[in-house]
Design a protein around this motif. Structure first.
Motif, PDB file in Angstrom:
ATOM      1  N   GLN A  10       3.950   4.729  -8.278  1.00 21.31           N
ATOM      2  CA  GLN A  10       4.746   5.473  -7.275  1.00 21.31           C
ATOM      3  C   GLN A  10       4.844   4.489  -6.024  1.00 21.31           C
ATOM      4  N   ALA A  11       3.651   4.020  -5.759  1.00 23.33           N
ATOM      5  CA  ALA A  11       3.326   2.940  -4.603  1.00 23.33           C
ATOM      6  C   ALA A  11       4.157   1.721  -4.754  1.00 23.33           C
ATOM      7  N   GLN A  12       4.299   1.328  -6.057  1.00 22.71           N
ATOM      8  CA  GLN A  12       5.264   0.022  -6.330  1.00 22.71           C
ATOM      9  C   GLN A  12       6.632   0.620  -6.170  1.00 22.71           C
ATOM     10  N   LYS A  13       7.138   1.765  -6.306  1.00 19.51           N
ATOM     11  CA  LYS A  13       8.335   2.248  -6.182  1.00 19.51           C
ATOM     12  C   LYS A  13       8.644   2.112  -4.716  1.00 19.51           C
ATOM     13  N   ASP A  14       7.665   2.635  -3.869  1.00 19.38           N
ATOM     14  CA  ASP A  14       7.897   2.616  -2.389  1.00 19.38           C
ATOM     15  C   ASP A  14       7.962   1.249  -1.949  1.00 19.38           C
ATOM     16  N   LEU A  15       7.168   0.359  -2.229  1.00 18.76           N
ATOM     17  CA  LEU A  15       7.077  -0.913  -1.872  1.00 18.76           C
ATOM     18  C   LEU A  15       8.584  -1.619  -2.165  1.00 18.76           C
ATOM     19  N   ASN A  16       9.141  -1.514  -3.330  1.00 26.97           N
ATOM     20  CA  ASN A  16      10.289  -2.113  -3.820  1.00 26.97           C
ATOM     21  C   ASN A  16      11.379  -1.536  -3.033  1.00 26.97           C
TER      22      ASN A  16
ATOM     23  N   LYS B  78      11.095  -0.672   0.109  1.00 28.37           N
ATOM     24  CA  LYS B  78      10.613  -0.829   1.545  1.00 28.37           C
ATOM     25  C   LYS B  78      10.129   0.414   2.343  1.00 28.37           C
ATOM     26  N   ASN B  79       9.626   1.518   1.607  1.00 24.52           N
ATOM     27  CA  ASN B  79       9.202   2.641   2.081  1.00 24.52           C
ATOM     28  C   ASN B  79       7.652   2.257   2.332  1.00 24.52           C
TER      29      ASN B  79
ATOM     30  N   SER C 293       5.394   2.798   4.803  1.00 21.67           N
ATOM     31  CA  SER C 293       4.302   3.962   5.231  1.00 21.67           C
ATOM     32  C   SER C 293       3.888   4.765   3.775  1.00 21.67           C
ATOM     33  N   ALA C 294       4.793   5.133   3.201  1.00 17.36           N
ATOM     34  CA  ALA C 294       4.753   6.183   1.789  1.00 17.36           C
ATOM     35  C   ALA C 294       3.852   5.055   1.041  1.00 17.36           C
ATOM     36  N   ALA C 295       3.990   3.769   0.735  1.00 14.92           N
ATOM     37  CA  ALA C 295       3.328   3.099  -0.175  1.00 14.92           C
ATOM     38  C   ALA C 295       1.756   2.907   0.331  1.00 14.92           C
ATOM     39  N   ILE C 296       1.621   2.865   1.481  1.00 14.77           N
ATOM     40  CA  ILE C 296       0.449   2.667   2.287  1.00 14.77           C
ATOM     41  C   ILE C 296      -0.476   4.083   2.121  1.00 14.77           C
ATOM     42  N   ALA C 297       0.107   5.069   1.944  1.00  7.76           N
ATOM     43  CA  ALA C 297      -0.557   6.403   2.017  1.00  7.76           C
ATOM     44  C   ALA C 297      -0.892   6.548   0.243  1.00  7.76           C
ATOM     45  N   LYS C 298      -0.106   6.142  -0.459  1.00  3.23           N
ATOM     46  CA  LYS C 298      -0.696   6.131  -1.983  1.00  3.23           C
ATOM     47  C   LYS C 298      -1.600   5.154  -2.297  1.00  3.23           C
ATOM     48  N   LEU C 299      -1.422   3.886  -1.984  1.00  8.81           N
ATOM     49  CA  LEU C 299      -2.425   2.923  -2.032  1.00  8.81           C
ATOM     50  C   LEU C 299      -3.735   3.145  -1.399  1.00  8.81           C
ATOM     51  N   LYS C 300      -3.788   3.862  -0.370  1.00  8.90           N
ATOM     52  CA  LYS C 300      -4.850   4.407   0.232  1.00  8.90           C
ATOM     53  C   LYS C 300      -5.775   5.303  -0.468  1.00  8.90           C
ATOM     54  N   ALA C 301      -4.940   6.372  -1.102  1.00  9.79           N
ATOM     55  CA  ALA C 301      -5.336   7.094  -2.000  1.00  9.79           C
ATOM     56  C   ALA C 301      -5.907   6.990  -3.342  1.00  9.79           C
ATOM     57  N   LEU C 302      -5.274   5.939  -3.931  1.00 14.89           N
ATOM     58  CA  LEU C 302      -5.790   5.437  -5.061  1.00 14.89           C
ATOM     59  C   LEU C 302      -7.093   4.634  -4.980  1.00 14.89           C
ATOM     60  N   ASP C 303      -7.154   3.863  -3.647  1.00 12.37           N
ATOM     61  CA  ASP C 303      -8.462   3.115  -3.346  1.00 12.37           C
ATOM     62  C   ASP C 303      -9.799   4.150  -3.386  1.00 12.37           C
TER      63      ASP C 303
ATOM     64  N   ILE D 283      -2.659  -4.695   1.739  1.00 11.75           N
ATOM     65  CA  ILE D 283      -2.569  -5.740   2.990  1.00 11.75           C
ATOM     66  C   ILE D 283      -1.210  -6.063   3.132  1.00 11.75           C
ATOM     67  N   TYR D 284      -0.318  -6.322   2.146  1.00 12.57           N
ATOM     68  CA  TYR D 284       1.037  -6.702   2.250  1.00 12.57           C
ATOM     69  C   TYR D 284       1.805  -5.521   2.917  1.00 12.57           C
ATOM     70  N   ALA D 285       1.431  -4.114   2.655  1.00 12.33           N
ATOM     71  CA  ALA D 285       2.211  -3.147   3.210  1.00 12.33           C
ATOM     72  C   ALA D 285       2.045  -3.135   4.611  1.00 12.33           C
ATOM     73  N   TYR D 286       0.568  -2.983   5.094  1.00 12.62           N
ATOM     74  CA  TYR D 286       0.372  -3.180   6.502  1.00 12.62           C
ATOM     75  C   TYR D 286       1.099  -4.290   7.242  1.00 12.62           C
ATOM     76  N   TYR D 287       1.181  -5.509   6.735  1.00 12.90           N
ATOM     77  CA  TYR D 287       1.892  -6.600   7.244  1.00 12.90           C
ATOM     78  C   TYR D 287       3.347  -6.244   7.419  1.00 12.90           C
ATOM     79  N   LYS D 288       4.072  -5.573   6.386  1.00 13.91           N
ATOM     80  CA  LYS D 288       5.426  -5.314   6.661  1.00 13.91           C
ATOM     81  C   LYS D 288       5.635  -4.199   7.947  1.00 13.91           C
ATOM     82  N   ILE D 289       4.524  -3.347   8.212  1.00 18.42           N
ATOM     83  CA  ILE D 289       4.935  -2.434   9.320  1.00 18.42           C
ATOM     84  C   ILE D 289       4.175  -3.083  10.663  1.00 18.42           C
ATOM     85  N   SER D 290       3.769  -4.124  10.461  1.00 18.26           N
ATOM     86  CA  SER D 290       3.251  -5.019  11.710  1.00 18.26           C
ATOM     87  C   SER D 290       2.058  -4.371  12.285  1.00 18.26           C
ATOM     88  N   ASP D 291       1.137  -3.895  11.447  1.00 19.84           N
ATOM     89  CA  ASP D 291       0.108  -3.474  11.895  1.00 19.84           C
ATOM     90  C   ASP D 291      -1.125  -4.545  11.626  1.00 19.84           C
ATOM     91  N   THR D 292      -1.218  -5.581  12.450  1.00 18.72           N
ATOM     92  CA  THR D 292      -2.131  -6.610  12.379  1.00 18.72           C
ATOM     93  C   THR D 292      -3.546  -6.278  12.550  1.00 18.72           C
TER      94      THR D 292
END
Length: 310
Positions: A36-42, A44-45, A47-57, A74-83
């Motif tokens: 589901q996280a991969q689907k969100d990344l593809n 370009k959602n 924020s949703a991908a971050i939530a799932k990746l954090k949950a997985l971690d 790391i990639y998802a955070y970059y895409k929302i400009s959270d440096t």
């Protein structure tokens, strides 16, 4: 017009804050979370991908997809400009997985986050001369990229990091030149001379080296140190015979011209500015044309400058 831009920014921040509250189904398995996280990344959602990746971690710290999920985070955070989140997550990955095959990506993204730190959202609407601003983030980024190229010289991300390092070194040198001019304008000639010397000693080969010599010449002349002024001027003439301040045969103060961009800086800025997106993590998402862009950029660098950056 700028007020409208600020309102848009505020709205985007509010939307981002709301989207970060995405809840993740507690019954999802590790595989389901990752898919589901991969689907969100593809899609370009991010924020949703971050939530799932954090949950997985957090739910599967030793799972099959944990390490890759951390890279994707790391990639998802970059895409929302959270440096800050990019750097924190990259540092954590490097600390926990120093021997992981894709740890070079974490080094790369850490440097890229610092690289973009001054390229803020506001700067897109308010023109800023980067060479006049505090270069703290530029120094951090340069050091991060230097670690990547030193520890992983054969990394797929090393060529891109090297190009950015050339730009950052030129940026840092230009900043020092601005400081030198600042001291000249305020008649702090000793400080100006020291700054010019620092440029020549630490940023030799950059477009600002000639500016450093010019600052030394002018500072020494105004202090009445004729011998030092003349020796600096001879070095300037020998190495940069076409420098504007000596075009007429005698030195003419070039304080205003020092702020002008040269061809090399403009070329590097344009290339880097068109290549802000990071290379995605892992072999399956690698940027296949990276090497070609690197070679194209190298071909545009004058031979004398290219030799000084090796």
């Amino acid at each position: 017009m700028r007020v409208k831009h600020l309102l848009v920014i505020s709205l985007l921040i509010l939307i981002s804050a709301c989207s970060n509250s995405t809840k993740v189904d507690e019954n999802l398995s590790e595989v389901e979370l990752y898919q589901q996280a991969q689907k969100d990344l593809n899609g370009k959602n991010y924020s949703a991908a971050i939530a799932k990746l954090k949950a997985l971690d957090s739910r599967y710290p030793f799972g099959r997809y944990t390490e890759q999920a951390q890279l994707e985070l790391i990639y998802a955070y970059y895409k929302i400009s959270d440096t800050e989140a990019v750097r924190d997550t990259a540092n954590r990955f490097i600390r926990l997985n120093p021997d992981q095959p894709n740890v070079d990506y974490a080094y790369y993204m850490r440097g890229l986050a610092a690289f973009d730190q001054d390229q803020s959202f506001l700067a897109r609407f308010i023109p800023l001369d980067m060479t006049t601003r505090d270069p703290g983030a530029a120094r951090v980024s340069y050091n991060d990229f230097a670690q990547l190229t030193r520890f992983y010289p054969n990394s797929a991300y090393a060529p891109d990091a090297k190009i950015r390092m050339v730009y950052l070194r030129n940026l840092l040198a230009a900043y020092e030149a601005h400081v030198g001019v600042y001291y000249l304008e305020r008649q702090a000639y000793i400080a100006a001379a020291r700054r010019g010397t620092y440029i020549v000693e630490h940023f030799d080969g950059t477009p600002s080296t000639a500016n450093g010599l010019a600052i030394m010449v002018e500072a020494y002349q105004r202090m009445g140190m004729t011998d030092l002024a003349n020796s600096s001027l001879e070095v300037l003439k020998l190495n940069y015979p076409k420098y504007p301040a000596i075009a007429s045969g005698t030195y003419k103060p070039m304080v205003k011209e020092l702020a002008d961009r040269d061809w090399f800086s403009r070329t590097i800025v344009r290339w880097v500015g068109s290549n802000n997106d990071p290379l995605p993590p892992g072999q399956t998402r690698a940027n296949e044309d990276l090497e070609k862009r690197y070679q194209d950029a190298l071909e545009e660098i004058p031979k004398e400058i290219k030799a000084s950056t090796k």
